[in-house]
Design a protein around this motif. Structure first.
Motif, PDB file in Angstrom:
ATOM      1  N   SER A 153     -19.663  12.255 -32.906  1.00 13.15           N
ATOM      2  CA  SER A 153     -19.615  11.335 -31.775  1.00 13.15           C
ATOM      3  C   SER A 153     -21.029  11.007 -31.339  1.00 13.15           C
ATOM      4  CB  SER A 153     -18.843  11.965 -30.599  1.00 13.15           C
ATOM      5  OG  SER A 153     -17.516  12.268 -30.968  1.00 13.15           O
TER       6      SER A 153
ATOM      7  N   GLY B 222     -15.899  14.203 -23.092  1.00  9.35           N
ATOM      8  CA  GLY B 222     -15.493  13.596 -24.351  1.00  9.35           C
ATOM      9  C   GLY B 222     -15.129  14.644 -25.384  1.00  9.35           C
TER      10      GLY B 222
ATOM     11  N   LYS C 296     -12.719  10.220 -23.922  1.00  7.56           N
ATOM     12  CA  LYS C 296     -14.121   9.997 -23.575  1.00  7.56           C
ATOM     13  C   LYS C 296     -14.224   9.310 -22.230  1.00  7.56           C
ATOM     14  CE  LYS C 296     -13.967   6.035 -26.699  1.00  7.56           C
ATOM     15  NZ  LYS C 296     -14.440   5.518 -28.001  1.00  7.56           N
TER      16      LYS C 296
END
Length: 423
Positions: free
Chosen positions: A108, A134, A155
Motif C-alpha cells: 500500500s 488502512g 482506508k
C-alpha cells in the motif's frame, strides 16, 4: 417454508455474522504520516517539529516554526502475512481437510502533504492531507475457508486544518478539525452453501459484498511545553468520529441488497505524550507513548439496526524510543524502536492477522541547502505467531457449520521518502 430451507437460511445468517466479524476484527491504524517519523519509529513525533509533518501528531508543535514550511512525501507499506498450518472442517466432508498456506499481504502507498504558515510570533495555521487508518488482505478466490478469509480493504484520508497559539516562552497550544474520508471493500463467500445446499434453496452468491465510503468530522487538541531550547515535551489528543459509509452493500441474511442503509464504523480516539532532549551539538534522544482507544470499536452495524457483529477489543499502546545524530551540516541520521501492542484480545482472525509487534527503524536527512532537505525512512516490523481458532455455529446446539484452526504471522517492511522546504 420447509425445514431444510429454514435450516439453510439460518446457516447463511450465522455464517455471515462470522464473516463480517472477520471484516474488521483487527487494529488497522497506520503509522505512516511521514518518512522522517518512520526513520525513528515515530519516537518524539508530537514535539520534535523538524518539518511540517509535525502537525499530524500535535497541532501545538506548529508554534515551533518561525517561517512558512511545506513537506510532501510518500510511504510504502509492504506486508508479508502468512496463514499456515490451516485445518478446515465443514458439514460438507468433501471440503474438510488441510488447506494450502496463504500469503495474503499487499503493498500500500500512503502519500502525505503539509503546509504550516506562521502569521506572527503568536499564531500559526496549517493544512495537511494524510492517513491514520488502512489495511488490505486478499485470499485466493478458491480458498475453501473464504467465509473467514475473502478480501478486506479499508482506508481513510484526513484533510486537516489546524491553528496554534504561543502563550509564552514555555507554553503553546493548538487544535484543529479533521475531515475524514473512509472507504471499505469487504467480500466473503462460503463454498458449503454454494456447493451443497444450492439445489435446496434460492440462496446463492456472496455472503457479504460491500463497496462503500463516507465522510465524518473529527478534531484534535495539543500542547507543547519548552523547558529550554534543548528540552521540550508534547501532549496531544485526537477525537475520531463514528464514520457512516454508504454504497453498494449486499448482506445475505439481511435480505440481500441493503444499499439503502449505511454502515457505521466507530474509529478510535488517540492520545500521545512525547519528549525531546538534545544532549549536545551532536546527539538527541526522544520518546513517545501513544494510547489508541480500540475498545470503542464495540460492534459493526448498519443504520437499519442490522448488527453484523459485536467485538471484544482492547485498547492499544505504542512505546517508542529514538535517537538523532547530527553528523554535519549536510547529514542528519536517526534510528528508533517501537513496541506496538495488539488491538485483538479474545477474538482473533485470519483475514487481518494482528499481534504485538516490534519496530526497528532507521533513516536520514540530506540537507540540500539551508532551506530544503530530503528525508528517507525505513522500518522492519516484526510480528508474532498467533494461533487462530474460528467457527461458525449452526442453529443446532453443538454443531458447527464450519471451523478453521491456523497459525498467522505478519511482518512488514515500511519505507518512505519526503521533501521539505522552508521559505
Amino acid at each position: 417454508m420447509n425445514k431444510k430451507r429454514l435450516f439453510t437460511k439460518s446457516v447463511v445468517a450465522v455464517a455471515i455474522t462470522m464473516a463480517s466479524q472477520q471484516a474488521l476484527a483487527a487494529g488497522f491504524q497506520l503509522n505512516a504520516q511521514s518518512a522522517t517519523g518512520l526513520g525513528r519509529a515515530f519516537a518524539g513525533d508530537a514535539v520534535i517539529a523538524d518539518n511540517a509533518s509535525a502537525m499530524a501528531r500535535n497541532a501545538a508543535a506548529m508554534s515551533l516554526f518561525d517561517a512558512p514550511a511545506i513537506s510532501l512525501g510518500i510511504n510504502a507499506i509492504d506486508t508479508d502475512i502468512d496463514v499456515k498450518n490451516a485445518k478446515y472442517t465443514s458439514l460438507n466432508p468433501a471440503l474438510s481437510g488441510d488447506l494450502d498456506d496463504q500469503s495474503v499481504g499487499d503493498v500500500s502507498y500512503v502519500p502525505n502533504i503539509y503546509y504550516i504558515h506562521p502569521i506572527n510570533d503568536k499564531w500559526a495555521v496549517g493544512a495537511g492531507i494524510y492517513s491514520n487508518f488502512g489495511t488490505k488482505t486478499e485470499f485466493s478466490s478458491d480458498y475453501r475457508a473464504n467465509e473467514y478469509g475473502g478480501m478486506t480493504d479499508v482506508k481513510s484520508i484526513n484533510f486537516a486544518l489546524s491553528a496554534s497559539y504561543r502563550i509564552n516562552q514555555q507554553w503553546s497550544v493548538g487544535g484543529g478539525l479533521d475531515v475524514i474520508y473512509g472507504s471499505g471493500k469487504l467480500q466473503r463467500t462460503n463454498q458449503f452453501i454454494e456447493g451443497t445446499l444450492e439445489s435446496a434453496t434460492n440462496v446463492s452468491g456472496p455472503l457479504l459484498d460491500v463497496d462503500a465510503d463516507g465522510v465524518a468530522l473529527g478534531w484534535n487538541i495539543g500542547t507543547v511545553y519548552e523547558l529550554n531550547d534543548n528540552n521540550r515535551f508534547g501532549l496531544s489528543y485526537r477525537y475520531s468520529p463514528e464514520l457512516e459509509a454508504e454504497g453498494d452493500m449486499y448482506y445475505q441474511p439481511g435480505g440481500g441488497d441493503i444499499g439503502n442503509e449505511k454502515l457505521k464504523m466507530p474509529l478510535p480516539d488517540m492520545a500521545e505524550f512525547s519528549g525531546f532532549h538534545k544532549l549536545n551539538d551532536k546527539f538527541a534522544v526522544h520518546y513517545s507513548v501513544q494510547w489508541i482507544g480500540w475498545s470503542a470499536f464495540d460492534k459493526l452495524e448498519t443504520t437499519g439496526s442490522k448488527v453484523l457483529n459485536t467485538y471484544e477489543w482492547q485498547d492499544g499502546w505504542h512505546y517508542a524510543l529514538g535517537g538523532t545524530y547530527y553528523l554535519n551540516n549536510d547529514w542528519t541520521l536517526r534510528t528508533g524502536y517501537m513496541y506496538d501492542t495488539s488491538a485483538q484480545d479474545e477474538i482473533t482472525s485470519i483475514s487481518v492477522p494482528d499481534s504485538d509487534r516490534q519496530w526497528f527503524s532507521a533513516g536520514f536527512t540530506y540537507h540540500i541547502d539551508s532551506k530544503s532537505n530530503i528525508d528517507f525512512g525505513l522500518t522492519y516490523l516484526v510480528g508474532e505467531d498467533v494461533s487462530v481458532n474460528e467457527n461458525t455455529a449452526s442453529p443446532i446446539p453443538g454443531v458447527d457449520i464450519s471451523s478453521i484452526s491456523a497459525t498467522t504471522h505478519a511482518n512488514a517492511l515500511l519505507y518512505g521518502i519526503q521533501y521539505s522546504r522552508s521559505f
